[in-house]
Structure formats: structure tokens, C-alpha cells
Design an enzyme around this catalytic site. Structure first.
Site, mmCIF file in Angstrom:
data_model
loop_
_atom_site.group_PDB
_atom_site.id
_atom_site.type_symbol
_atom_site.label_atom_id
_atom_site.label_comp_id
_atom_site.label_asym_id
_atom_site.label_seq_id
_atom_site.Cartn_x
_atom_site.Cartn_y
_atom_site.Cartn_z
ATOM 1 N N GLY A 114 10.315 -5.287 -2.908
ATOM 2 C CA GLY A 114 10.799 -4.621 -3.997
ATOM 3 C C GLY A 114 11.848 -5.229 -4.948
ATOM 4 O O GLY A 114 12.185 -4.833 -5.919
ATOM 5 N N GLU B 120 9.635 -7.536 2.953
ATOM 6 C CA GLU B 120 8.329 -7.651 2.495
ATOM 7 C C GLU B 120 8.248 -8.112 1.056
ATOM 8 O O GLU B 120 7.493 -7.204 0.210
ATOM 9 C CB GLU B 120 7.303 -6.544 2.718
ATOM 10 C CG GLU B 120 7.437 -6.076 4.299
ATOM 11 C CD GLU B 120 6.421 -4.804 4.351
ATOM 12 O OE1 GLU B 120 6.169 -4.739 5.557
ATOM 13 O OE2 GLU B 120 6.676 -3.977 3.499
ATOM 14 N N PRO B 121 8.865 -9.335 0.621
ATOM 15 C CA PRO B 121 8.731 -9.484 -0.756
ATOM 16 C C PRO B 121 7.202 -10.141 -1.361
ATOM 17 O O PRO B 121 6.885 -10.734 -0.575
ATOM 18 C CB PRO B 121 9.809 -10.747 -1.013
ATOM 19 C CG PRO B 121 9.451 -11.360 0.348
ATOM 20 C CD PRO B 121 9.505 -10.254 1.300
ATOM 21 N N ARG C 189 6.391 -9.752 -5.236
ATOM 22 C CA ARG C 189 6.424 -10.296 -6.644
ATOM 23 C C ARG C 189 7.569 -11.302 -6.759
ATOM 24 O O ARG C 189 7.425 -12.232 -7.382
ATOM 25 C CB ARG C 189 7.234 -9.104 -7.380
ATOM 26 C CG ARG C 189 7.432 -9.209 -8.835
ATOM 27 C CD ARG C 189 8.069 -8.023 -9.713
ATOM 28 N NE ARG C 189 7.585 -6.659 -9.226
ATOM 29 C CZ ARG C 189 6.564 -5.936 -9.807
ATOM 30 N NH1 ARG C 189 6.215 -6.505 -10.824
ATOM 31 N NH2 ARG C 189 6.270 -4.923 -9.297
ATOM 32 N N TYR D 11 0.987 -0.225 -17.049
ATOM 33 C CA TYR D 11 2.329 0.325 -17.194
ATOM 34 C C TYR D 11 3.084 -0.158 -18.339
ATOM 35 O O TYR D 11 4.371 -0.175 -18.321
ATOM 36 C CB TYR D 11 3.017 -0.332 -15.693
ATOM 37 C CG TYR D 11 2.085 -0.720 -14.527
ATOM 38 C CD1 TYR D 11 1.699 0.471 -13.672
ATOM 39 C CD2 TYR D 11 2.046 -2.000 -14.162
ATOM 40 C CE1 TYR D 11 1.297 -0.074 -12.542
ATOM 41 C CE2 TYR D 11 1.278 -2.416 -13.038
ATOM 42 C CZ TYR D 11 0.965 -1.214 -12.212
ATOM 43 O OH TYR D 11 0.420 -1.530 -11.039
ATOM 44 N N CYS E 117 -13.571 -4.764 -25.165
ATOM 45 C CA CYS E 117 -14.077 -3.812 -25.943
ATOM 46 C C CYS E 117 -13.473 -2.562 -25.470
ATOM 47 O O CYS E 117 -14.000 -1.697 -24.965
ATOM 48 C CB CYS E 117 -15.601 -3.580 -26.086
ATOM 49 S SG CYS E 117 -16.483 -5.100 -26.279
ATOM 50 N N GLU E 118 -12.084 -2.679 -25.881
ATOM 51 C CA GLU E 118 -11.257 -1.554 -25.507
ATOM 52 C C GLU E 118 -9.998 -1.652 -26.304
ATOM 53 O O GLU E 118 -9.300 -2.805 -26.321
ATOM 54 C CB GLU E 118 -11.047 -1.583 -23.993
ATOM 55 C CG GLU E 118 -9.864 -1.011 -23.311
ATOM 56 C CD GLU E 118 -10.437 0.284 -23.241
ATOM 57 O OE1 GLU E 118 -11.397 0.840 -23.005
ATOM 58 O OE2 GLU E 118 -9.245 1.263 -23.521
ATOM 59 N N TYR F 24 0.632 -9.797 -9.369
ATOM 60 C CA TYR F 24 -0.164 -8.795 -10.000
ATOM 61 C C TYR F 24 -0.991 -8.937 -11.106
ATOM 62 O O TYR F 24 -1.077 -8.291 -12.268
ATOM 63 C CB TYR F 24 0.695 -7.566 -10.041
ATOM 64 C CG TYR F 24 1.504 -7.283 -8.866
ATOM 65 C CD1 TYR F 24 0.894 -6.768 -7.550
ATOM 66 C CD2 TYR F 24 2.915 -7.256 -8.921
ATOM 67 C CE1 TYR F 24 1.465 -6.312 -6.659
ATOM 68 C CE2 TYR F 24 3.573 -7.032 -7.489
ATOM 69 C CZ TYR F 24 2.751 -6.589 -6.592
ATOM 70 O OH TYR F 24 3.561 -6.418 -5.085
HETATM 71 C C1 LIG Z 1 3.803 -3.901 -2.670
HETATM 72 C C2 LIG Z 1 4.251 -3.551 -1.624
HETATM 73 C C3 LIG Z 1 5.293 -4.815 -1.304
HETATM 74 C C4 LIG Z 1 5.868 -5.701 -2.330
HETATM 75 O O1 LIG Z 1 6.326 -5.109 -3.228
HETATM 76 P P1 LIG Z 1 7.052 -6.154 -4.454
HETATM 77 O O2 LIG Z 1 7.613 -5.323 -5.468
HETATM 78 O O3 LIG Z 1 6.099 -6.986 -4.940
HETATM 79 O O4 LIG Z 1 8.147 -7.120 -3.752
HETATM 80 C C5 LIG Z 1 5.915 -4.670 0.039
HETATM 81 N N1 LIG Z 1 5.663 -3.816 0.841
HETATM 82 C C6 LIG Z 1 4.587 -2.869 0.897
HETATM 83 C C7 LIG Z 1 4.420 -1.893 1.906
HETATM 84 C C8 LIG Z 1 4.121 -2.686 -0.583
HETATM 85 O O5 LIG Z 1 3.245 -1.830 -0.876
#
Ligand SMILES: *Cc1c(COP(=O)(O)O)cnc(C)c1O
Length: 432
Positions: free
Chosen positions: A247, A289-290, A292, A333, A360-361, A390
Site C-alpha cells: 500500500g 507486500e509492495p 505499486r 477510478y 467505442c466508449e 495496474y
Molecule cells: C493489492 C495488494 C497489495 C499491493 O498493494 P499496493 O498498493 O500495490 O502496494 C498487497 N497485498 C494485498 C493482499 C493486496 O491485495
């Protein structure tokens, strides 16, 4: 410019040391470009900070849904990260790329029995169990397979990453994970402890995305550590792993928030170490868990301008040869992006126009109200920055548009990492 892998010389956009206009000519457009050194540097920032932190055995896991193709799993493996996988497709890709599957973590809120069997056969290291049904099903299938499966349980700590107002209940109502506040997370832990074919090693949460506040992970960790202490005291089960999810935010435009990720990791780890001591539990090893923040600033997308439509007295449109099929994030988004006209970076006079795709949107907008050179015209090259996360992974074949290739740039040299889809690829599964 926005990132240190971007530059302009002679009126052209240079990315990772390579001339983007020349690459657009060589490979055609739309074209995803990725900067291998940047991906590796982003991995190392996490690894170095986690290796040095006070929580022993900590490591980073790349959330591969951000950008999943064979080549990326090789880079991630070489940099010593684990990989989050969320489907048989991601598992298959990682395995084919030679990723060490004991470092894979299987996420997701609805793993079918077939998914579970597939992941066990592939040798996935950890399942991150999302619900009671999954714990039951996994125990049953692990027994059939004759293995003991390591698991984490995904819980919702009730942290809203963006506001303080709804902290208590804000995220308890998520489709992901099991709520701590309602006591259900403890019940899931009790169920997991009772299972003979599961090895319950830790708890996981993922509070959200685009986090810039430095204390979000600390607030989440406090709730998580409280649960770990409760599991120890009530169930007599000591956990080893605290997974705080992904995140961390990245900048899509100048002036957006910034976060010092290594400094934040240090602060989170120190807080976890102290809080564990206070609660009388072992200092857990951390997982982050990066997704992005590993790939976003390592990618840009190149397009060729088709029409420039000036509707006198109303607005202007610049149409490109891609759109929501290769980048659906504005349509989904209203995501902001920085747009550069790659072959005219020195332009003085400008016009404002919406950058739109070819689908076409009407909602096929890549970015509204972009400043372009006043003489923007058919044949110019447009770059959208920070598209490494993404974009490719969310691309579709809407309107039967083939997905663009990915070209990896490494020490100034370019190579194809994913081929452009052909028209024959599009009809591959059609019964003719
Ligand atoms: C999407 C997700 C992430 C990665 O989030 P980022 O915002 O891309 O860093 C990590 N863990 C889980 C469980 C996710 O669903």
C-alpha cells in the site's frame, strides 16, 4: 521531472537513458516501457530496510497483481523478494518463470477447490487464508495431498488508511479477511489451530492503497499485535509472522504526497519490537507486500496521436492509438497521470485537451485536461508516465484490440519482455 529515470534532451523524452521516440518507431505503439534498474532499486530499498530492521527474518513480498509477466518474476526472484499470487494464472506464470514457489504467498477471498489443489501441486509456500470455509477446504485438500500447509490468516484490523474518523469500524465491513473487532478473527485462529494439516504461522492484513501517512502501518500493527497476544494467551499458540500487506503510495504528478519508505519501515519495525515486548510475545518477523511502489515509476506508456479535434467554443480532444484497453485506471477510478508529448518537450505555446483512447466508449479517457503543445498533430508521440503498476495487468481486449508489448530497458539496452498480441492471438480460442 517526476522521477530520476526521466529526462529531456533536444526536445525529446528520455526514459531510463533511452530515446522514447526512437523506441516508439522501433517497436510501434501503443508500447509499455519498463526500467529494469528502477525495479531492482525499488526491490533493494525494501530488502535493505527489512534486513536491517529490529524484527528478525523480515522480508518483502512483491504483490504481483500490480504487473505480472514471466520476466518480472525472474527479477523479483533475483532480488530476493517473495511474490503474492492471487490466481492459478499468476501461479502458473511465476512457476514457468522459475520462481522459487516456497517464497509465494497465495492471496484472495475466494479460492476454489481447484485453485487450492493447483497451488498445493505448484508448491506454494504460504496460503493467506481469507475465511472459515477456506481453512476447512485447505485442511481437507492438504490431507488428501499428504502435506502440511503453512498458512497466515487474513484479518481486518479496522483501520481506514485515509481518515481518522472511521478508525474503529471503517474497514471491518470489507469483503477481504476476518474482522478482529467482532471476535471472528480469534475464532478463525482457533479453527486453524485445531487443523492437523495446517501450520498456522501468522496473521496478515492489507489496509489499503496509496498510503502516504507514516503512521497507518503502526496503527494497524498495534491491532494485529493485540490479536497475536490474545491468540497466545487464549489458545496457547505463538505466531511467528506479522504481515502488514502493501500500500505505500507513489507520485503520479508533481506536488503529490511523498513517503520515505525505508524510514517508515524502520519506524514500524521499532514500534513492533517495543510493543511485542510490552505484550509479552516474541518479536514477530515482518512481511510487507509492495506492488505499486515496486513497478509504478519503472513504467511509462507510449502512444501515437491520431486526431486532434478542436470543438470551437467547447473543448479539445487528442485521440491516441490505445486507451482504456491498456490503461483503464482513469475510467475506473479517475486516476491522475502526468502526460508528456515525447517528441515536443520544448514546446512553449500550449493547448488544453482531453487525452482519449480509440474505444467505442465515451468513458474511454486516459486523462482529462492535459496541456499539449499548441501544434500537437497526427503522428506525434505521447507518453503517459508512472504506468508500471495496474496498467498491463489490468489491460483488456475490449473492441478486440490486441494488448501492447512490454519492452524492458536495462543499462540503456532495450529488449522485448512481452510480445505484442497479434490478430491471431485474439481468435486463438474462437471455434471457427
Ligand atoms: C493489492 C495488494 C497489495 C499491493 O498493494 P499496493 O498498493 O500495490 O502496494 C498487497 N497485498 C494485498 C493482499 C493486496 O491485495
Amino acid at each position: 521531472m517526476l522521477y530520476d529515470n526521466l529526462d529531456t534532451t533536444g526536445g525529446r523524452l528520455i526514459f531510463a537513458g533511452a530515446d522514447t521516440v526512437a523506441l516508439a518507431e522501433k517497436y510501434g505503439t501503443p508500447l509499455y516501457l519498463m526500467d529494469e534498474e528502477k525495479i531492482r532499486a525499488n526491490c533493494r530499498a525494501y530488502r535493505t530496510a527489512l534486513d536491517a530492521c529490529v524484527c528478525p527474518g523480515s522480508s518483502a513480498i512483491y504483490a504481483s497483481k500490480a504487473c505480472s509477466f514471466a520476466g518480472i518474476y525472474k527479477i523479483i526472484a533475483e532480488e530476493g523478494l517473495g511474490a503474492d499470487v492471487v490466481s492459478a494464472g499468476e501461479i502458473y506464470t511465476a512457476k514457468k518463470a522459475g520462481f522459487p514457489m516456497e517464497r509465494a504467498y497465495f492471496q484472495g477471498n475466494n479460492k476454489t477447490d481447484a485453485d487450492i489443489r493447483f497451488a498445493i501441486d505448484a508448491g506454494v509456500g504460504y496460503f493467506v487464508c481469507d475465511n472459515f470455509e477456506e481453512i476447512d477446504a485447505l485442511d481437507r485438500i492438504a490431507e488428501e495431498a499428504g502435506i502440511k500447509q503453512k498458512i497466515l490468516i487474513r484479518v481486518t484490523p479496522g483501520i481506514d488508511p485515509h481518515t481518522y474518523a472511521a478508525v474503529a469500524t471503517g474497514k471491518v465491513d470489507s469483503k477481504f479477511g476476518i474482522a478482529v473487532e467482532t471476535g471472528q478473527a480469534l475464532e478463525a485462529a482457533r479453527l486453524a489451530v485445531s487443523k492437523k494439516n495446517l501450520v498456522f504461522e501468522g496473521i496478515h492484513c492489507h489496509v489499503g492503497s496509496m498510503v502516504f501517512d507514516s503512521d497507518v502501518f503502526i496503527r494497524a500493527a498495534d491491532v494485529m499485535l493485540g490479536l497475536m497476544a490474545e491468540i497466545k494467551n487464549k489458545l496457547g499458540h505463538e505466531l511467528k509472522i506479522l504481515d502488514l500487506g502493501g500500500g505505500y503510495g507513489v507520485g503520479y504528478y508533481d506536488g503529490q504526497g511523498k513517503i520515505d519508505i525505508p524510514a517508515n519501515i524502520r519506524a514500524v519495525a521499532e514500534h513492533v519490537g517495543e510493543a511485542a515486548k510490552r505484550l509479552g510475545i516474541e518479536t514477530p518477523s515482518l512481511r510487507l507486500e509492495p506492488g505499486r511502489s515496486i513497478v509504478a515509476d519503472a513504467g511509462i506508456t507510449l502512444y501515437t496521436v491520431g486526431s486532434v479535434k478542436k470543438i470551437t467554443g467547447y473543448k479539445n480532444y487528442v485521440s491516441i492509438d490505445g486507451g482504456m484497453t491498456d490503461n483503464p485506471r482513469y475510467a475506473l477510478y479517475q486516476s491522475k497521470y502526468t502526460v508528456v508529448t515525447a517528441n515536443k518537450t520544448d514546446a512553449k505555446d500550449t493547448i488544453t485537451a482531453d487525452l482519449v483512447g480509440r474505444c467505442c466508449e465515451s468513458g474511454d479517457i486516459v486523462q482529462p485536461e492535459v496541456s499539449f503543445p499548441a501544434d500537437i498533430a497526427r503522428g506525434d508521440t505521447v507518453a503517459v508516465l508512472t504506468t508500471g503498476a495496474y496498467n498491463y495487468s489490468m489491460a483488456s481486449n475490449y473492441n478486440r484490440i490486441p494488448r501492447p508489448p512490454i519492452v524492458m530497458i536495462s543499462n540503456g539496452a532495450d529488449r522485448l519482455a512481452v510480445k505484442r498480441e497479434s490478430l491471431d492471438d485474439l481468435i486463438l480460442n474462437d471455434i471457427i
